[in-house]
Design a protein around this motif. Structure first.
Motif, PDB file in Angstrom:
ATOM      1  N   GLY A   1       0.499   4.059  -2.799  1.00  0.00           N
ATOM      2  CA  GLY A   1       0.314   5.481  -2.542  1.00  0.00           C
ATOM      3  C   GLY A   1       1.307   6.248  -3.092  1.00  0.00           C
ATOM      4  O   GLY A   1       1.205   7.458  -3.686  1.00  0.00           O
TER       5      GLY A   1
ATOM      6  N   LEU B   1       0.697  -1.284   0.063  1.00  0.00           N
ATOM      7  CA  LEU B   1      -0.096   0.123  -0.115  1.00  0.00           C
ATOM      8  C   LEU B   1       0.797   1.218  -0.128  1.00  0.00           C
ATOM      9  O   LEU B   1       0.418   2.300  -0.721  1.00  0.00           O
ATOM     10  CB  LEU B   1      -0.843  -0.137   1.142  1.00  0.00           C
ATOM     11  CG  LEU B   1      -2.045  -0.900   1.131  1.00  0.00           C
ATOM     12  CD1 LEU B   1      -2.936  -1.127   2.357  1.00  0.00           C
ATOM     13  CD2 LEU B   1      -2.740  -0.870  -0.040  1.00  0.00           C
ATOM     14  N   ALA B   2       2.196   1.329   0.781  1.00  0.00           N
ATOM     15  CA  ALA B   2       2.742   2.280   0.788  1.00  0.00           C
ATOM     16  C   ALA B   2       3.426   2.695  -0.693  1.00  0.00           C
ATOM     17  O   ALA B   2       3.518   3.794  -0.892  1.00  0.00           O
ATOM     18  CB  ALA B   2       4.001   2.182   1.641  1.00  0.00           C
TER      19      ALA B   2
ATOM     20  N   LEU C   1       1.247   6.786  -6.744  1.00  0.00           N
ATOM     21  CA  LEU C   1       0.412   7.739  -7.169  1.00  0.00           C
ATOM     22  C   LEU C   1       0.457   9.263  -6.777  1.00  0.00           C
ATOM     23  O   LEU C   1       0.273   9.937  -7.767  1.00  0.00           O
ATOM     24  CB  LEU C   1      -0.919   7.507  -6.505  1.00  0.00           C
ATOM     25  CG  LEU C   1      -2.139   6.344  -6.826  1.00  0.00           C
ATOM     26  CD1 LEU C   1      -3.305   6.260  -5.932  1.00  0.00           C
ATOM     27  CD2 LEU C   1      -2.788   7.203  -8.286  1.00  0.00           C
ATOM     28  N   ILE C   2       1.361   9.335  -5.852  1.00  0.00           N
ATOM     29  CA  ILE C   2       1.918  10.699  -5.433  1.00  0.00           C
ATOM     30  C   ILE C   2       2.677  11.326  -6.540  1.00  0.00           C
ATOM     31  O   ILE C   2       2.574  12.578  -7.056  1.00  0.00           O
ATOM     32  CB  ILE C   2       2.443  10.858  -4.112  1.00  0.00           C
ATOM     33  CG1 ILE C   2       1.204  10.787  -3.004  1.00  0.00           C
ATOM     34  CG2 ILE C   2       3.266  12.217  -3.731  1.00  0.00           C
ATOM     35  CD1 ILE C   2       1.900  10.337  -1.700  1.00  0.00           C
TER      36      ILE C   2
END
Lengths: 238, 122
Positions: free
Chosen positions: A28, A24-25, A31-32
């Motif tokens: 995320g 998940l990290a 995506l950033i």
């Protein structure tokens, strides 16, 4: 119902939680980086590592517990290293066409990376085990940790130095090459893959497909060359 | 896909075995890389459609998310605060300098040799 704290105590020791947190990290962070238009400073590896490190520090989770889950991701560095054979085979024509400049840059670049790391480590008075840990820092993590272990360095420190090198290289390569007005994407990518391994290669693919290809070539060839040159260079200079 | 994964693992295993048995300075996965590149290079000569092979697709998947694979090792920074506290500044300076030196040496050699060869041809 159990109280939420005991649920945390239960989950925080399972590999499942830390494997999921790692994935998940990364998702995320990627995506950033995408939202930031792949700006050099928004490096997804850096963002994901900061996120995971913060979670570990804030929850007081030992790295060993975290690694029990994350080791499944870490394990894939081995097969991913073997998989570099595919871009090498795929681009064998591009390699053959640029064989002489590519081999010259490979040897000079690999020597520059190892020799400069050892000489600066001596100049800064770093302890011997730290010097041995930074010598293979320009190659991909799995290989660098293997070399470090073989010559008596600290593989865990090597991993951190390798990742930091990759992130710094990926951040600096685009502004540096633009400043020098170098527009040859084969040469730019080759330098990124040689100096900053997989993280530099990922960056090069974001900039230009040809740069990414040559970064992959450099990453694969440098993994082989550095593994051969580190032991004799360390014996000579270390 | 499963066969492709087995092929990668088998190459890594053969590499580990060779590296360990002959005391090579090169880590097992790198020996595996060389074995697979030589094998595929020879095999691909006589057969078209290399891009559609499962091993090529699996490789794209792995190398496409290569950054993810560095996260567990990088998070190891949390247990290195001690050694980093003692040598942190020197290590940061070393990383910045050597990375710039390596980038410049590599790109300079690549372009310099390429230009020399082009001049030689005309």
């Amino acid at each position: 119902m159990n109280n939420p704290f005991s649920l945390w105590v239960y989950l925080s020791t399972t590999p499942l939680l830390w494997l999921t947190v790692t994935l998940l990290a990364w998702i995320g962070a990627d995506l950033i980086a995408l939202r930031a238009g792949r700006h050099p400073l928004a490096n997804p590896v850096l963002i994901a590592i900061i996120a995971v490190a913060l979670i570990l520090v804030l929850t007081g989770t030992p790295y060993r517990t975290y690694f029990e889950g994350a080791q499944f991701v870490h394990f894939m560095l081995g097969p991913a290293t073997v998989a570099i054979a595919i871009p090498l085979v795929r681009h064998r024509r591009a390699i053959a066409d640029n064989l002489v400049p590519l081999m010259a840059a490979l040897v000079v670049g690999a020597l520059a990376a190892v020799v400069s790391a050892i000489l600066l480590a001596k100049l800064f008075g770093l302890p011997k085990e730290v010097l041995l840990s930074v010598a293979p820092k320009s190659v991909t993590a799995g290989v660098a940790m293997g070399i470090s272990e073989k010559i008596g360095g600290l593989p865990a420190l090597t991993a951190v130095v390798v990742v930091t090198t990759g992130i710094f290289g990926a951040v600096v390569v685009t502004p540096l090459m633009n400043m020098l007005r170098i527009t040859d994407y084969a040469a730019r990518g080759f330098a990124a893959g040689l100096a900053a391994h997989g993280i530099g290669t990922a960056r090069a693919f974001n900039v230009h497909p040809l740069a990414g290809t040559f970064a992959g070539i450099a990453l694969g060839l440098n993994a082989v060359v550095t593994a051969f040159i580190v032991p004799p260079v360390v014996a000579w200079l270390g | 896909m499963l066969r492709a994964l087995a092929l990668l693992l088998a190459c890594q295993l053969a590499g580990e075995a060779l590296s360990h048995q002959f005391g090579l300075p090169v880590p097992g996965p790198v020996v595996g890389l060389v074995l697979l590149a030589l094998g595929l290079g020879l095999y691909a000569r006589s057969r078209p459609g290399f891009e559609d092979w499962p091993v090529a697709k699996l490789s794209d998947l792995l190398l496409g998310s290569l950054g993810l694979l560095f996260v567990p090792a990088g998070a190891g920074v949390v247990q290195q605060f001690g050694i980093l506290g003692d040598n942190g500044l020197a290590l940061v300076a070393l990383i910045i300098l050597t990375t710039i030196i390596t980038l410049l040496a590599t790109v300079g050699t690549f372009l310099g040799v390429k230009r020399l060869m082009e001049r030689g041809r005309t």
